[in-house]
Design a protein around this motif. Structure first.
Motif, PDB file in Angstrom:
ATOM      1  N   SER A 348       0.841  -1.188   0.000  1.00  0.00           N
ATOM      2  CA  SER A 348       0.000   0.000   0.000  1.00  0.00           C
ATOM      3  C   SER A 348       0.878   1.241   0.000  1.00  0.00           C
ATOM      4  CB  SER A 348      -0.890  -0.003   1.241  1.00  0.00           C
ATOM      5  OG  SER A 348      -0.092   0.076   2.411  1.00  0.00           O
ATOM      6  N   PRO A 349       0.292   2.404  -0.313  1.00  0.00           N
ATOM      7  CA  PRO A 349       1.072   3.635  -0.217  1.00  0.00           C
ATOM      8  C   PRO A 349       1.650   3.851   1.174  1.00  0.00           C
ATOM      9  CG  PRO A 349      -0.922   4.017  -1.479  1.00  0.00           C
ATOM     10  CD  PRO A 349      -1.029   2.628  -0.924  1.00  0.00           C
ATOM     11  N   ALA A 350       0.940   3.368   2.194  1.00  0.00           N
ATOM     12  CA  ALA A 350       1.461   3.519   3.554  1.00  0.00           C
ATOM     13  C   ALA A 350       2.733   2.699   3.751  1.00  0.00           C
ATOM     14  CB  ALA A 350       0.398   3.093   4.569  1.00  0.00           C
ATOM     15  N   GLU A 351       2.783   1.528   3.140  1.00  0.00           N
ATOM     16  CA  GLU A 351       3.981   0.699   3.256  1.00  0.00           C
ATOM     17  C   GLU A 351       5.143   1.314   2.491  1.00  0.00           C
ATOM     18  OE1 GLU A 351       1.746  -3.614   3.814  1.00  0.00           O
ATOM     19  OE2 GLU A 351       2.609  -3.063   1.874  1.00  0.00           O
ATOM     20  N   HIS A 352       4.853   1.877   1.324  1.00  0.00           N
ATOM     21  CA  HIS A 352       5.906   2.595   0.608  1.00  0.00           C
ATOM     22  C   HIS A 352       6.403   3.778   1.431  1.00  0.00           C
ATOM     23  CE1 HIS A 352       4.501   1.045  -3.603  1.00  0.00           C
ATOM     24  NE2 HIS A 352       5.201   0.151  -2.919  1.00  0.00           N
ATOM     25  N   GLU A 353       5.487   4.470   2.089  1.00  0.00           N
ATOM     26  CA  GLU A 353       5.867   5.615   2.911  1.00  0.00           C
ATOM     27  C   GLU A 353       6.709   5.173   4.111  1.00  0.00           C
ATOM     28  OE1 GLU A 353       6.228   9.522   4.275  1.00  0.00           O
ATOM     29  OE2 GLU A 353       5.719   8.665   2.320  1.00  0.00           O
ATOM     30  N   ALA A 354       6.421   3.993   4.660  1.00  0.00           N
ATOM     31  CA  ALA A 354       7.201   3.493   5.792  1.00  0.00           C
ATOM     32  C   ALA A 354       8.649   3.239   5.374  1.00  0.00           C
ATOM     33  CB  ALA A 354       6.568   2.212   6.334  1.00  0.00           C
ATOM     34  N   LEU A 355       8.828   2.688   4.183  1.00  0.00           N
ATOM     35  CA  LEU A 355      10.188   2.455   3.705  1.00  0.00           C
ATOM     36  C   LEU A 355      10.897   3.772   3.438  1.00  0.00           C
ATOM     37  CD1 LEU A 355      12.404   0.524   2.810  1.00  0.00           C
ATOM     38  CD2 LEU A 355      11.299   0.377   0.556  1.00  0.00           C
ATOM     39  N   ARG A 356      10.185   4.726   2.894  1.00  0.00           N
ATOM     40  CA  ARG A 356      10.798   6.034   2.638  1.00  0.00           C
ATOM     41  C   ARG A 356      11.203   6.709   3.936  1.00  0.00           C
ATOM     42  NH1 ARG A 356      10.034  11.415   2.261  1.00  0.00           N
ATOM     43  NH2 ARG A 356       8.083  11.260   3.414  1.00  0.00           N
ATOM     44  N   GLN A 357      10.347   6.604   4.946  1.00  0.00           N
ATOM     45  CA  GLN A 357      10.667   7.208   6.233  1.00  0.00           C
ATOM     46  C   GLN A 357      11.897   6.565   6.867  1.00  0.00           C
ATOM     47  OE1 GLN A 357       9.398   9.812   7.722  1.00  0.00           O
ATOM     48  NE2 GLN A 357       7.706  10.226   6.312  1.00  0.00           N
ATOM     49  N   TRP A 358      12.074   5.260   6.640  1.00  0.00           N
ATOM     50  CA  TRP A 358      13.241   4.583   7.202  1.00  0.00           C
ATOM     51  C   TRP A 358      14.525   5.024   6.500  1.00  0.00           C
ATOM     52  CZ3 TRP A 358      16.940   1.090   5.383  1.00  0.00           C
ATOM     53  CH2 TRP A 358      17.686   0.426   6.363  1.00  0.00           C
ATOM     54  N   LEU A 359      14.434   5.273   5.201  1.00  0.00           N
ATOM     55  CA  LEU A 359      15.610   5.685   4.432  1.00  0.00           C
ATOM     56  C   LEU A 359      15.956   7.155   4.637  1.00  0.00           C
ATOM     57  CD1 LEU A 359      14.908   3.856   1.050  1.00  0.00           C
ATOM     58  CD2 LEU A 359      16.776   3.360   2.624  1.00  0.00           C
ATOM     59  N   GLN A 360      14.974   7.947   5.012  1.00  0.00           N
ATOM     60  CA  GLN A 360      15.175   9.392   5.061  1.00  0.00           C
ATOM     61  C   GLN A 360      16.311   9.821   5.988  1.00  0.00           C
ATOM     62  OE1 GLN A 360      11.747  11.803   6.266  1.00  0.00           O
ATOM     63  NE2 GLN A 360      12.077  13.015   4.427  1.00  0.00           N
TER      64      GLN A 360
END
Length: 494
Positions: A348-360
């Motif tokens: 989901s977009p939320a899961e993509h956002e979780a990965l982005r937040q971890w990489l940020q």
């Protein structure tokens, strides 16, 4: 940068790209070193200057924590006196070698002088031929590790072994140049010692010249020695105007060579014509022309080359992922991450956002995020994909689901095609992202061994194509794959 600065840079690089983290140098330390280098740094400044400043700051923090690091950085890997020692050692060895033989007879066909000349001519040929030097590089690297006390007292630490190996590989051109200097000076000294021994022994001994051969007659010997001594004879003719040069020397005629033939170790007549003085002059001049002068010239050339490389160390910064990340930070460029789902993407977009937040935190607060359309199963045409990538990706994430069985002929082929297609786009890192949430939820309790086997299969595929594997659960990276990737990306922290 110079040699000492390059040692600092490669030391920190080895710590920051090691396969396992080290308590002496953490992620916070890496980010601190980057911030120090960025303070007041000009984005348009030279790349090597920024890398050097960052490495110097890092070493000042790391050295007090690790005595082996401080010892290695303070330890000189080259001394000029080694060159003098090589020359003197060659002179001593050449002097103690008795090239005349028993009975004080100078055998004109003996292997002493001519063997030395032949060996050096062979070396000259090898120097101009494209002979692989990998074995010599490995020998120098092992010598450096074993005899130079590289990182003394820390041989049990894998990261310190990595430091030594990294330096040995990067400094191979410089080490080869210095080894060549020692080799050439030793050979020149050996020839000088032979020449000096001939003349010094000739002062107190009566040397006589002759020749002996089972297969050659006087006519053949006359031709052979005429060809061998021709360069020395021509040099004497050209230099006869100098006051300290002996007069040109003419070789005996055929009858003279017959008279010099040794029979049973003795010549038929010990006449004045058999005096070894003119032959010693010719042999010495031949050694000087074919060994001493060329070897000294090669040593001087190698010394200049080593001096140049020690002041301008051949450290490649462009095209290396580690340095590319650091230089991106110097230019204050935003990190760009591209996610490429393969075959299926139930995230989901939320899961993509979780990965982005971890990489940020690792790649910068202004991280640019791009999610590409799902690539169909079996797709290999990546030309359109390459054209659709935004800018120059900092990190390329190829996303798969753990429920899929990895196939080298399909998934592996797609990953290789992806790497080939995006290489021109400049993606310095590629990571295989493995979403395992649904598969673990289905089999984690009933068949944990199946989950472990599937993970191992994907890890094997990642190793086959040369990509790190990051396992995620609902978009959130899980250990230990998260720690492994974090160590790789910490060097790119903005």
């Amino acid at each position: 940068m110079d040699e000492s600065t390059a040692r600092q840079v490669l030391l920190i690089q080895a710590f920051e790209t090691a396969g396992s983290d080290h308590p002496l140098w953490t992620a916070d330390d890496r980010r601190w070193a980057t911030r120090v280098a960025l303070e007041g740094a000009d984005p348009a400044a030279r790349a090597d200057r920024f890398i050097a400043v960052r490495a110097d700051a890092a070493v000042r923090r790391l050295a007090p924590r690790a005595a082996p690091v401080a010892h290695w950085l303070a330890h000189r890997l080259w001394h000029r006196r080694w060159a003098v020692a090589a020359l003197l050692l060659g002179v001593v060895l050449g002097f103690v070698v008795d090239t005349v033989g028993a009975g004080h007879r100078v055998n004109l066909l003996g292997t002493g002088v001519w063997g030395l000349v032949a060996w050096n001519l062979l070396v000259y040929v090898l120097l101009v031929l494209p002979v692989p030097d990998g074995w010599l590089r490995r020998a120098l690297s092992r010598r450096m590790l074993d005899l130079r006390g590289l990182l003394r007292g820390a041989r049990q630490e894998p990261v310190f072994e990595r430091v030594a190996q990294t330096w040995a590989a990067a400094s191979a051109p410089l080490s080869l140049a210095r080894a060549g200097v020692l080799m050439h000076l030793g050979a020149a000294g050996l020839a000088l010692g032979v020449i000096g021994g001939l003349y010094l022994r000739g002062i107190g001994l009566d040397y006589r010249a002759g020749w002996a051969s089972t297969f050659l007659d006087a006519a053949a010997v006359h031709q052979v020695l005429g060809a061998l001594y021709w360069p020395a004879q021509q040099a004497l003719h050209a230099l006869q105007w100098l006051p300290f040069v002996v007069s040109p020397i003419a070789l005996p005629d055929l009858a003279g060579f017959e008279a010099l033939r040794l029979v049973g170790g003795e010549s038929p007549a010990a006449t004045p014509a058999s005096s070894a003085a003119p032959w010693i002059h010719l042999q010495s001049l031949t050694l000087a022309m074919l060994v001493v002068v060329p070897r000294l010239a090669l040593a001087a050339l190698g010394g200049l080359r080593a001096l140049w490389w020690s002041k301008r160390f051949p450290l490649r910064l462009e095209g290396e992922a580690y340095f590319d990340d650091l230089l991106r930070q110097q230019r204050r460029e935003q990190a760009r991450v591209t996610l490429l789902p393969y075959a299926q993407d139930a995230a989901s977009p939320a899961e993509h956002e979780a990965l982005r937040q971890w990489l940020q935190p690792l790649l910068g607060e202004t991280l640019q995020w791009q999610v590409m359309p799902v690539r169909p199963y079996g797709s290999e045409d990546e030309v359109a994909l390459q054209q659709s990538l935004v800018g120059r990706p900092t990190l390329l994430l190829a996303r798969f689901d753990l429920s899929a069985t990895p196939e080298s002929e399909v998934h592996g082929r797609w990953l290789r095609a992806l790497q080939t297609a995006t290489r021109q786009a400049g993606a310095p890192k590629g990571v295989l992202v493995l979403e395992e949430g649904s598969f673990v939820q289905r089999f984690g309790q009933s068949a944990p061994e199946r989950v472990a086997q599937r993970r191992a299969a994907w890890q094997a595929l990642g190793g086959e194509v040369g990509m790190a594997v990051l396992s995620v659960h609902a978009g959130v990276p899980v250990e230990p794959s998260a720690a492994a990737l974090r160590r790789q990306l910490d060097g790119a922290a903005a």
